[in-house]
Design a protein around this motif. Structure first.
Motif, PDB file in Angstrom:
ATOM      1  N   ALA A   1       0.829  -1.207   0.000  1.00  0.00           N
ATOM      2  CA  ALA A   1       0.000   0.000   0.000  1.00  0.00           C
ATOM      3  C   ALA A   1       0.862   1.255   0.000  1.00  0.00           C
ATOM      4  CB  ALA A   1      -0.911   0.008   1.224  1.00  0.00           C
ATOM      5  N   VAL A   2       0.248   2.322  -0.449  1.00  0.00           N
ATOM      6  CA  VAL A   2       0.835   3.660  -0.361  1.00  0.00           C
ATOM      7  C   VAL A   2      -0.103   4.465   0.527  1.00  0.00           C
ATOM      8  CG1 VAL A   2       1.455   5.757  -1.616  1.00  0.00           C
ATOM      9  CG2 VAL A   2       1.925   3.520  -2.626  1.00  0.00           C
TER      10      VAL A   2
ATOM     11  N   CYS B   1      -7.428  10.769  -7.798  1.00  0.00           N
ATOM     12  CA  CYS B   1      -6.202  10.036  -8.076  1.00  0.00           C
ATOM     13  C   CYS B   1      -6.303   9.431  -9.467  1.00  0.00           C
ATOM     14  CB  CYS B   1      -5.978   8.942  -7.027  1.00  0.00           C
ATOM     15  SG  CYS B   1      -4.412   8.069  -7.243  1.00  0.00           S
ATOM     16  N   ASP B   2      -5.215   9.490 -10.213  1.00  0.00           N
ATOM     17  CA  ASP B   2      -5.182   8.897 -11.541  1.00  0.00           C
ATOM     18  C   ASP B   2      -4.285   7.660 -11.597  1.00  0.00           C
ATOM     19  OD1 ASP B   2      -2.597   9.858 -11.484  1.00  0.00           O
ATOM     20  OD2 ASP B   2      -2.840  11.261 -13.132  1.00  0.00           O
TER      21      ASP B   2
ATOM     22  N   HIS C   1      -9.090   2.817  -7.480  1.00  0.00           N
ATOM     23  CA  HIS C   1     -10.438   2.352  -7.131  1.00  0.00           C
ATOM     24  C   HIS C   1     -10.473   1.666  -5.765  1.00  0.00           C
ATOM     25  CE1 HIS C   1     -11.718   3.544 -11.091  1.00  0.00           C
ATOM     26  NE2 HIS C   1     -10.707   2.874 -11.596  1.00  0.00           N
ATOM     27  N   THR C   2      -9.320   1.399  -5.179  1.00  0.00           N
ATOM     28  CA  THR C   2      -9.259   0.767  -3.860  1.00  0.00           C
ATOM     29  C   THR C   2      -8.977   1.776  -2.755  1.00  0.00           C
ATOM     30  OG1 THR C   2      -6.881   0.348  -3.991  1.00  0.00           O
ATOM     31  CG2 THR C   2      -8.353  -1.363  -4.881  1.00  0.00           C
ATOM     32  N   ALA C   3      -8.966   3.044  -3.088  1.00  0.00           N
ATOM     33  CA  ALA C   3      -8.587   4.074  -2.122  1.00  0.00           C
ATOM     34  C   ALA C   3      -9.600   4.191  -0.994  1.00  0.00           C
ATOM     35  CB  ALA C   3      -8.444   5.416  -2.821  1.00  0.00           C
ATOM     36  N   SER C   4      -9.078   4.473   0.179  1.00  0.00           N
ATOM     37  CA  SER C   4      -9.922   4.809   1.328  1.00  0.00           C
ATOM     38  C   SER C   4      -9.307   6.033   1.990  1.00  0.00           C
ATOM     39  CB  SER C   4     -10.018   3.645   2.307  1.00  0.00           C
ATOM     40  OG  SER C   4      -8.758   3.378   2.875  1.00  0.00           O
TER      41      SER C   4
ATOM     42  N   VAL D   1      -5.032   8.953   3.603  1.00  0.00           N
ATOM     43  CA  VAL D   1      -5.474   8.264   2.392  1.00  0.00           C
ATOM     44  C   VAL D   1      -4.610   7.026   2.203  1.00  0.00           C
ATOM     45  CG1 VAL D   1      -5.846   8.452  -0.096  1.00  0.00           C
ATOM     46  CG2 VAL D   1      -6.093  10.480   1.353  1.00  0.00           C
ATOM     47  N   SER D   2      -5.258   5.877   1.983  1.00  0.00           N
ATOM     48  CA  SER D   2      -4.551   4.617   1.711  1.00  0.00           C
ATOM     49  C   SER D   2      -4.963   4.105   0.344  1.00  0.00           C
ATOM     50  CB  SER D   2      -4.882   3.567   2.765  1.00  0.00           C
ATOM     51  OG  SER D   2      -4.394   3.966   4.020  1.00  0.00           O
TER      52      SER D   2
END
Length: 129
Positions: A54-55, A73-74, A102-105, A115-116
């Motif tokens: 993860a970032v 985010c792109d 699309h998995t960002a939270s 933000v992850s």
């Protein structure tokens, strides 16, 4: 001892810094000007961390309300924007790895944005036939 009648004894230093910055960036830079509306300015601080698959991006956004924040985010760049009655802000952060946006939270608590995003595999295995 000779007296110097200039108004600002640091004027030559600032002029030289501006000249060097213009030379490096190719833009006209005025370090004495007030900050423009781009970026959150000195009040905000963002840090980007790689944590396994993860970032994670953590940002301090003092004086910003949750409803004022817009995050995009792109896959390579995370953009954090906010509009307040006084200013519009936007910060673009280059991520250290390609991510699946699309998995960002995200969460925002007491002025801290967290933000992850999941990393994408850097390469694909190609099978031979």
């Amino acid at each position: 001892m000779r007296r110097d009648d200039r108004d600002d004894p640091f004027d030559d230093i600032f002029s030289e810094i501006e000249r060097m910055m213009e030379e490096m960036t190719g833009e006209n830079v005025d370090i004495s000007a007030q900050p423009n509306d781009a970026g959150f300015g000195a009040d905000a601080h963002f840090s980007v961390h790689e944590e396994g698959d993860a970032v994670r991006v953590v940002g301090d956004l003092p004086g910003i309300e949750k409803d004022d924040i817009n995050i995009r985010c792109d896959g390579q760049t995370l953009t954090v924007a906010a509009t307040t009655p006084r200013r519009e802000y936007e910060e673009r952060l280059e991520l250290p790895a390609r991510v699946d946006e699309h998995t960002a939270s995200a969460s925002f608590n007491n002025g801290v944005l967290d933000v992850s995003l999941e990393r994408l595999d850097t390469s694909a295995d190609i099978g031979l036939e």
